[in-house]
Design an enzyme around this catalytic site. Structure first.
Site, PDB file in Angstrom:
ATOM      1  N   ASN A  11       0.844  -1.194   0.000  1.00 53.55           N
ATOM      2  CA  ASN A  11       0.000   0.000   0.000  1.00 53.55           C
ATOM      3  C   ASN A  11       0.880   1.245   0.000  1.00 53.55           C
ATOM      4  O   ASN A  11       2.106   1.142   0.031  1.00 53.55           O
ATOM      5  CB  ASN A  11      -0.964  -0.013   1.194  1.00 53.55           C
ATOM      6  N   ASP A  50      -4.067  -6.283   4.811  1.00 58.47           N
ATOM      7  CA  ASP A  50      -5.133  -7.068   5.441  1.00 58.47           C
ATOM      8  C   ASP A  50      -5.219  -8.487   4.877  1.00 58.47           C
ATOM      9  O   ASP A  50      -5.802  -9.364   5.498  1.00 58.47           O
ATOM     10  CB  ASP A  50      -6.484  -6.360   5.254  1.00 58.47           C
ATOM     11  N   LYS A  89       8.513 -17.667 -10.419  1.00 58.87           N
ATOM     12  CA  LYS A  89       7.739 -16.537 -10.923  1.00 58.87           C
ATOM     13  C   LYS A  89       6.541 -17.043 -11.748  1.00 58.87           C
ATOM     14  O   LYS A  89       6.689 -17.990 -12.522  1.00 58.87           O
ATOM     15  CB  LYS A  89       8.686 -15.708 -11.808  1.00 58.87           C
ATOM     16  N   PHE A 135      -4.058   3.159  14.695  1.00 57.19           N
ATOM     17  CA  PHE A 135      -4.290   4.179  13.671  1.00 57.19           C
ATOM     18  C   PHE A 135      -5.475   3.758  12.816  1.00 57.19           C
ATOM     19  O   PHE A 135      -5.718   2.573  12.628  1.00 57.19           O
ATOM     20  CB  PHE A 135      -3.042   4.330  12.771  1.00 57.19           C
ATOM     21  N   LYS A 154     -12.868   1.120  15.656  1.00 55.31           N
ATOM     22  CA  LYS A 154     -11.602   0.381  15.793  1.00 55.31           C
ATOM     23  C   LYS A 154     -11.098   0.414  17.219  1.00 55.31           C
ATOM     24  O   LYS A 154     -10.566  -0.573  17.723  1.00 55.31           O
ATOM     25  CB  LYS A 154     -10.560   0.938  14.818  1.00 55.31           C
ATOM     26  N   LYS A 213     -10.752  -3.226  18.975  1.00 49.85           N
ATOM     27  CA  LYS A 213      -9.373  -3.705  19.170  1.00 49.85           C
ATOM     28  C   LYS A 213      -8.846  -3.398  20.569  1.00 49.85           C
ATOM     29  O   LYS A 213      -7.659  -3.544  20.823  1.00 49.85           O
ATOM     30  CB  LYS A 213      -8.459  -3.103  18.102  1.00 49.85           C
TER      31      LYS A 213
HETATM   32  N1  CTP Z   1      -3.493  -3.460  12.063  1.00 47.08           N
HETATM   33  C1  CTP Z   1      -2.766  -4.514  12.561  1.00 47.08           C
HETATM   34  N2  CTP Z   1      -2.759  -5.715  11.901  1.00 47.08           N
HETATM   35  C2  CTP Z   1      -3.474  -5.878  10.776  1.00 47.08           C
HETATM   36  C3  CTP Z   1      -4.214  -4.805  10.256  1.00 47.08           C
HETATM   37  C4  CTP Z   1      -4.200  -3.612  10.928  1.00 47.08           C
HETATM   38  O1  CTP Z   1      -2.132  -4.371  13.589  1.00 47.08           O
HETATM   39  N3  CTP Z   1      -3.457  -7.033  10.154  1.00 47.08           N
HETATM   40  C5  CTP Z   1      -3.511  -2.181  12.802  1.00 47.08           C
HETATM   41  C6  CTP Z   1      -2.832  -1.051  12.088  1.00 47.08           C
HETATM   42  O2  CTP Z   1      -1.463  -0.954  12.439  1.00 47.08           O
HETATM   43  C7  CTP Z   1      -3.626   0.157  12.578  1.00 47.08           C
HETATM   44  C8  CTP Z   1      -5.021  -0.398  12.736  1.00 47.08           C
HETATM   45  O3  CTP Z   1      -4.845  -1.791  12.938  1.00 47.08           O
HETATM   46  O4  CTP Z   1      -3.173   0.599  13.852  1.00 47.08           O
HETATM   47  C9  CTP Z   1      -5.834  -0.170  11.521  1.00 47.08           C
HETATM   48  O5  CTP Z   1      -7.007  -0.878  11.668  1.00 47.08           O
HETATM   49  P1  CTP Z   1      -7.678  -1.706  10.470  1.00 47.08           P
HETATM   50  O6  CTP Z   1      -9.020  -2.104  10.970  1.00 47.08           O
HETATM   51  O7  CTP Z   1      -6.855  -2.785   9.973  1.00 47.08           O
HETATM   52  O8  CTP Z   1      -7.716  -0.658   9.386  1.00 47.08           O
HETATM   53  P2  CTP Z   1      -8.100  -0.982   7.961  1.00 47.08           P
HETATM   54  O9  CTP Z   1      -7.212  -2.024   7.358  1.00 47.08           O
HETATM   55  O10 CTP Z   1      -8.122   0.338   7.316  1.00 47.08           O
HETATM   56  O11 CTP Z   1      -9.521  -1.655   8.235  1.00 47.08           O
HETATM   57  P3  CTP Z   1     -10.840  -1.424   7.459  1.00 47.08           P
HETATM   58  O12 CTP Z   1     -10.590  -2.104   6.169  1.00 47.08           O
HETATM   59  O13 CTP Z   1     -11.848  -2.091   8.354  1.00 47.08           O
HETATM   60  O14 CTP Z   1     -11.043   0.046   7.394  1.00 47.08           O
END
Ligand code: CTP
Length: 399
Positions: free
Chosen positions: A203, A272, A282, A316, A330, A334
């Site tokens: 990302n 995610d 490859k 975050f 969140k 969490k």
């Molecule tokens: N985070 C984490 N481990 C993951 C995903 C996210 O620790 N596998 C943490 C990030 O570091 C951040 C927070 O979770 O502090 C972000 O939350 P998250 O729900 O994952 O955000 P998004 O991916 O943006 O979720 P959504 O798609 O629900 O908006």
């Protein structure tokens, strides 16, 4: 606090007069030191009148032959504003041809630099390299703003506003080392999830916010462990950096380093989804459509939340809409104490920018808005709020 205000020869020197006034108003003693070039823009009389003290300009004046050593020893902090490209180069390389650069070498306290120059000069590889040297030395560079420049161009290079510089100086003076004895664990940057030996999903996270937090915590005396995904940033001075690539590696490193950490900040933009079984070779291009089945990655923040103990946990939320609601969702799901919400998708703040604008959602039910500022400044504001929150959670617990 006794502060030396080093004034370089740039058009922003006129703004430093305002900075001198703000620092005086905050109750500091200010001694201005001006380079020859600075005196072509503003006269020493301006600074003498504002600070009520003699302005130091000449290394070879008979009455001030060793003033640079005495001045360095008597003062607690050096702020250079404007720091021109030439001045940054001289400081980076230890040249000592005038009063300010000589004093800099004799000075052992904290140094803040507020650069000011044309956008191309600011982006030139030579200036980038000098800034990197100065940051690695532990000096605080107050990022210049983006906007209309005196040369008629628009871009990065405009000296930070005197209010922002004064706030940074004041914080350094007051808060000092309020994280001394703490271990702070921070994650930053994106993760990369491989699809084959040469391809990956990732990302747009630049890691700048997490690195700014690490720098701020270290400056406030913390032992900082920064677990970083792949980014193009130099490691902040005095910070233990652990490089990782995937979400799974980040998770392993977080749990290895969790025990001593009293504050955990998860600024990383963790992928995610990932491919559970990465092929050894490859993938070859074919005419057929390619579908990939991805599995969720471990949610590290949620897992830390489940075994949080006495730690203060900060997550975050990078959102493109419904910022507050998503940040609060969140926070609750969490088990965090604070979620830093920021809007991403625009160009002015968010992932790649040097600036940000955030809203802090707290477990007390409060929200705190932090207006647009450099990520380093935002980082300090976040730590101010973390310390306040910890106090109020402790007193609520004891009541
Ligand atoms: N985070 C984490 N481990 C993951 C995903 C996210 O620790 N596998 C943490 C990030 O570091 C951040 C927070 O979770 O502090 C972000 O939350 P998250 O729900 O994952 O955000 P998004 O991916 O943006 O979720 P959504 O798609 O629900 O908006």
């Amino acid at each position: 606090m006794k502060i030396i205000l080093g004034v370089g020869g740039g058009i922003a020197a006129y703004k430093s007069a305002e900075l001198a006034r703000l620092l005086m108003q905050q109750g500091h003693q200010v001694t201005a030191v001006m380079t020859d070039a600075a005196q072509r823009f503003v006269t020493p009389v301006t600074f003498a009148a504002l600070t009520g003290r003699k302005v130091l300009t000449d290394l070879f004046a008979i009455e001030s032959a060793i003033d640079h050593i005495g001045t360095a020893q008597e003062n607690d902090l050096l702020v250079v504003a404007p720091a021109t490209a030439d001045l940054l180069a001289r400081l980076a390389h230890g040249l000592a041809g005038d009063f300010l650069s000589t004093l800099y070498l004799a000075f052992t306290g904290p140094v803040l630099l507020a650069p000011s120059m044309n956008v191309n000069m600011w982006q030139h590889a030579a200036t980038r390299a000098n800034v990197e040297i100065l940051e690695r030395r532990g000096h605080r560079v107050i990022e210049p703003g983006v906007g209309y420049l005196a040369c008629g161009m628009t871009g990065a290079g405009r000296m930070a506003e005197p209010e922002e510089i004064a706030a940074a100086v004041d914080r350094e003076a007051r808060a000092g080392r309020d994280l001394e004895g703490e271990t702070v664990l921070i994650t930053a940057g994106p993760t990369e999830e491989p699809l084959d030996p040469v391809r990956y999903i990732s990302n747009r996270s630049s890691g700048k916010m997490g690195y700014a937090l690490a720098e701020a915590a270290a400056a406030r005396g913390a032992h900082v462990v920064l677990i970083s995904g792949p980014v193009h940033l130099s490691p902040p001075h005095g910070v233990e950096v652990i490089q990782v690539r995937t979400a799974a590696e980040m998770r392993t490193r977080v749990f290895e380093n969790l025990e001593p950490a009293g504050i955990v900040i998860k600024a990383a933009a963790v992928a995610d989804f990932h491919l559970s079984h990465v092929p050894d070779q490859k993938r070859k291009k074919t005419a057929a459509r390619l579908s990939l089945e991805l599995d969720p990655t471990p949610d590290i923040l949620a897992e830390v939340g489940r075994q949080k103990g006495d730690r203060l946990l900060v997550g975050f939320a990078a959102e493109t809409e419904n910022l507050r609601q998503e940040a609060r969702r969140k926070l609750e799901s969490k088990n965090c104490d604070m979620v830093v919400g920021n809007l991403v998708g625009g160009t002015e703040t968010g992932f790649e920018s040097d600036e940000n604008e955030v809203v802090l959602v707290l477990s007390t039910g409060d929200t705190v808005e932090i207006a647009r500022a450099s990520k380093r400044e935002i980082a300090d504001r976040i730590f101010d709020e973390i310390l306040k929150l910890r106090l109020s959670l402790h007193s609520a617990h004891e009541a």
